[in-house]
Design a protein around this motif. Structure first.
Motif, PDB file in Angstrom:
ATOM      1  N   ASP A  47       0.840  -1.212   0.000  1.00 26.48           N
ATOM      2  CA  ASP A  47       0.000   0.000   0.000  1.00 26.48           C
ATOM      3  C   ASP A  47       0.867   1.252   0.000  1.00 26.48           C
ATOM      4  O   ASP A  47       0.551   2.253  -0.650  1.00 26.48           O
ATOM      5  N   TYR A  48       1.955   1.171   0.757  1.00 21.44           N
ATOM      6  CA  TYR A  48       2.906   2.295   0.826  1.00 21.44           C
ATOM      7  C   TYR A  48       3.449   2.597  -0.570  1.00 21.44           C
ATOM      8  O   TYR A  48       3.405   3.742  -1.040  1.00 21.44           O
ATOM      9  N   ALA A  49       3.919   1.532  -1.241  1.00 26.13           N
ATOM     10  CA  ALA A  49       4.532   1.735  -2.566  1.00 26.13           C
ATOM     11  C   ALA A  49       3.512   2.303  -3.557  1.00 26.13           C
ATOM     12  O   ALA A  49       3.823   3.219  -4.329  1.00 26.13           O
ATOM     13  N   LYS A  50       2.294   1.780  -3.501  1.00 22.79           N
ATOM     14  CA  LYS A  50       1.256   2.268  -4.426  1.00 22.79           C
ATOM     15  C   LYS A  50       0.929   3.740  -4.169  1.00 22.79           C
ATOM     16  O   LYS A  50       0.715   4.529  -5.101  1.00 22.79           O
ATOM     17  N   SER A  51       0.897   4.110  -2.917  1.00 27.16           N
ATOM     18  CA  SER A  51       0.596   5.515  -2.585  1.00 27.16           C
ATOM     19  C   SER A  51       1.686   6.440  -3.108  1.00 27.16           C
ATOM     20  O   SER A  51       1.396   7.506  -3.660  1.00 27.16           O
ATOM     21  N   LEU A  52       2.941   6.023  -2.932  1.00 30.51           N
ATOM     22  CA  LEU A  52       4.026   6.899  -3.399  1.00 30.51           C
ATOM     23  C   LEU A  52       3.991   7.033  -4.913  1.00 30.51           C
ATOM     24  O   LEU A  52       4.227   8.107  -5.469  1.00 30.51           O
ATOM     25  N   LYS A  53       3.678   5.917  -5.575  1.00 30.07           N
ATOM     26  CA  LYS A  53       3.614   5.962  -7.043  1.00 30.07           C
ATOM     27  C   LYS A  53       2.512   6.925  -7.489  1.00 30.07           C
ATOM     28  O   LYS A  53       2.708   7.732  -8.399  1.00 30.07           O
TER      29      LYS A  53
ATOM     30  N   ASP B  61      12.843   3.807   0.060  1.00 35.08           N
ATOM     31  CA  ASP B  61      12.962   2.380   0.324  1.00 35.08           C
ATOM     32  C   ASP B  61      12.418   2.058   1.721  1.00 35.08           C
ATOM     33  O   ASP B  61      12.914   2.578   2.723  1.00 35.08           O
ATOM     34  N   ALA B  62      11.427   1.189   1.758  1.00 36.94           N
ATOM     35  CA  ALA B  62      10.763   0.905   3.030  1.00 36.94           C
ATOM     36  C   ALA B  62      11.626   0.077   3.969  1.00 36.94           C
ATOM     37  O   ALA B  62      11.383   0.057   5.179  1.00 36.94           O
ATOM     38  N   GLU B  63      12.632  -0.622   3.413  1.00 38.71           N
ATOM     39  CA  GLU B  63      13.369  -1.573   4.257  1.00 38.71           C
ATOM     40  C   GLU B  63      14.845  -1.300   4.419  1.00 38.71           C
ATOM     41  O   GLU B  63      15.428  -1.669   5.432  1.00 38.71           O
TER      42      GLU B  63
END
Ligand code: AHR
Length: 525
Positions: free
Chosen positions: A292-298, A454-456
């Protein structure tokens, strides 16, 4: 506003893949000898609509409240907002603006009529927070008013009289009424919004119909404050698009190109929310996963492409960039927090929101020659807020800390940064691993902002400086234990900005940016 088309998410900031592993260093070059445009402080503007607990409860508690207040306005909220040096506040809406009749909100509060806020949940509006209370709030936080007038259900006469009430210095009947209400000195109104989303909640108008009204409002809704006649002039902002099409901006700019002495506008607005799954917003604002995080940033990064599209139209009619592109609503719009009134648009605010705030602010800075104004939606208790309150309790959100860290960027001069951003991929969503901007602050210091998407994985940064002899560097960073880390009333300091180690050697800045972090480095020459 209720049924927008699904946001296009296929557009991405194009970044060459670096093929770097997490351990690799990302190298940046900053050239201080090539100053760009001024990053107008007004891009750090805010939006306070009469919606949910944005005003009532969030700002206004009334003079008799047990919550410490000054003339009814919460002291804790004012103190927190002063730290942000908020350059302007847009009020009273939003959709609410086109239903607001200003006369309901002046004079003795016990005589003001109760009305229905039909824009947001049909709740009773006591009108206790009206023009003079808003101006008091603006003065307490040290900001500038951005007043949106009612084009949808109001008249030019009503809006003209409102401006006269606020700004006339001469003893006109309306200026005397303002004085009788306790405010003899005229107010300054920095910005005038001529309607809001007139293609939708503002009246479902066609572009041509709106343009006709816009000209009439521009002609007759006048700022009478003598201090704003020559310098400090009020800027008039026309309605612009909320979806990526150019028809509306074409109509407004075509009209502007032919404007006469009788009318003018200084800006066109644009609204763009981060809604990765389309309307209605369905993302959880707390307890979500990395996908969800990645999709929001995109989805947020589409802002860059949307601005380019609109700027191309504006450049055609206005190559000198006299007219501002004002992004006067932006931010993450998540599903309402379970258990809250869905019409109040109350959501939590996480580390994800902080990262997407910095990405948007960086995009605005890169477009500083045209984007000279922006307003995050919204300030308190609504959508991507700076502050959440619950009766006497108050908590500062991760987004608040981003705005605090960016204060030195207000009116700074943009400096070019070159870098190969690398790639962060999760669940098939590819994003730049790093984003960065640099600027020369008004006090001469060099500023460098680095966002690690990068989340990790942490990322090592080496930033080579040219055109400046750097003497001292310090850095502040904001990160959370996870992408969905939030601050709560019980645990208000989970995500707060902190000093972080930075090395300055032979004109190169080195630091490690934590996963999912926003870092600002200040370099003294
Ligand atoms: O910010 C909430 C709403 O979003 C505003 O009232 C409206 O302009 C937009 O649709």
């Amino acid at each position: 506003m209720k049924s927008r088309p699904v946001h296009a998410v296929a557009f991405l900031l194009m970044v060459a893949p670096l093929g770097a592993s997490a351990a690799d260093t990302i190298r940046l070059s900053i050239d201080a000898s090539k100053p760009g445009s001024k990053i107008d402080r007004n891009i750090f503007g805010q939006f306070a609509e009469n919606l949910g607990q944005g005003l009532y409860g969030g700002i206004w508690v009334g003079p008799d409240s047990s919550i410490p207040n000054t003339r009814g306005i919460r002291n804790d909220v004012v103190a927190a907002l002063r730290e942000l040096k908020v350059p302007n506040v847009r009020w009273p809406g939003g959709c609410f603006a086109d239903q607001y009749h200003w006369r309901n909100g002046i004079g003795p509060r016990d005589k003001r009529p109760a009305t229905v806020n039909s824009a947001w949940g049909d709740v009773i509006d006591t009108n206790a927070f009206g023009t003079d209370e808003f101006m008091d709030f603006i003065q307490q936080i040290g900001s500038t008013p951005y007043v949106s007038v009612n084009v949808g259900s109001g008249t030019t006469e009503e809006a003209a009289e409102w401006l006269e009430y606020m700004t006339a210095a001469a003893p006109t009947a309306l200026a005397r009424e303002r004085a009788a209400n306790g405010h003899p000195a005229p107010y300054k109104v920095g910005f005038l919004g001529i309607g809001n989303e007139s293609w939708d909640c503002g009246g479902a108008m066609t572009p041509d119909y709106y343009v006709s009204l816009m000209k009439v409002y521009s002609r007759f809704v006048l700022n009478m404050n003598p201090a704003q006649r020559k310098t400090d002039q009020m800027l008039k902002i026309a309605v612009g698009p909320g979806t990526p099409n150019t028809e509306w901006t074409e109509a407004v700019m075509q009209a502007w190109k032919k404007h006469t002495w009788a009318w003018d506008i200084n800006g066109v607005s644009l609204h763009w929310y981060t809604v990765p799954n389309g309307w209605p917003p369905s993302t959880n604002s707390q307890k979500f996963v990395q996908g969800d995080y990645a999709k929001s940033l995109k989805s947020t990064l589409f802002m860059d492409q949307f601005l380019r599209q609109q700027e191309a139209v504006m450049d055609k009619y206005d190559p000198e960039k006299k007219v501002t592109l004002s992004v006067d609503e932006w931010g993450a719009w998540h599903a309402p927090l379970p258990g809250t009134n869905p019409a109040f648009l109350f959501q939590q605010n996480s580390m994800r929101d902080a990262v997407l705030a910095s990405l948007n602010l960086n995009i605005f800075a890169r477009h500083a020659d045209r984007v000279r104004m922006a307003n995050i939606a919204q300030m308190i208790n609504v959508l991507q807020a700076m502050i959440l309150t619950d009766k006497e309790k108050m908590v500062l959100t991760p987004t608040y800390y981003v705005f605090k860290m960016y204060v030195p960027f207000q009116d700074a001069t943009f400096l070019p940064v070159t870098f190969d951003a690398g790639t962060y991929t999760h669940d098939g969503v590819s994003l730049p691993r790093v984003d960065a901007i640099a600027a020369k602050a008004v006090d001469g210091k060099l500023l460098l902002e680095i966002t690690n998407l990068d989340a990790e994985s942490p990322v090592s940064i080496d930033a080579a400086l040219s055109g400046i002899t750097a003497k001292v560097a310090r850095a502040e960073t904001l990160t959370g234990a996870a992408v969905d880390s939030v601050n709560t009333f019980e645990s208000p300091d989970s995500v707060v900005s902190k000093a972080v180690a930075v090395k300055l050697q032979n004109g190169t800045i080195s630091l490690t940016a934590a996963p999912r972090s926003v870092t600002v480095v200040t370099i003294e020459p």
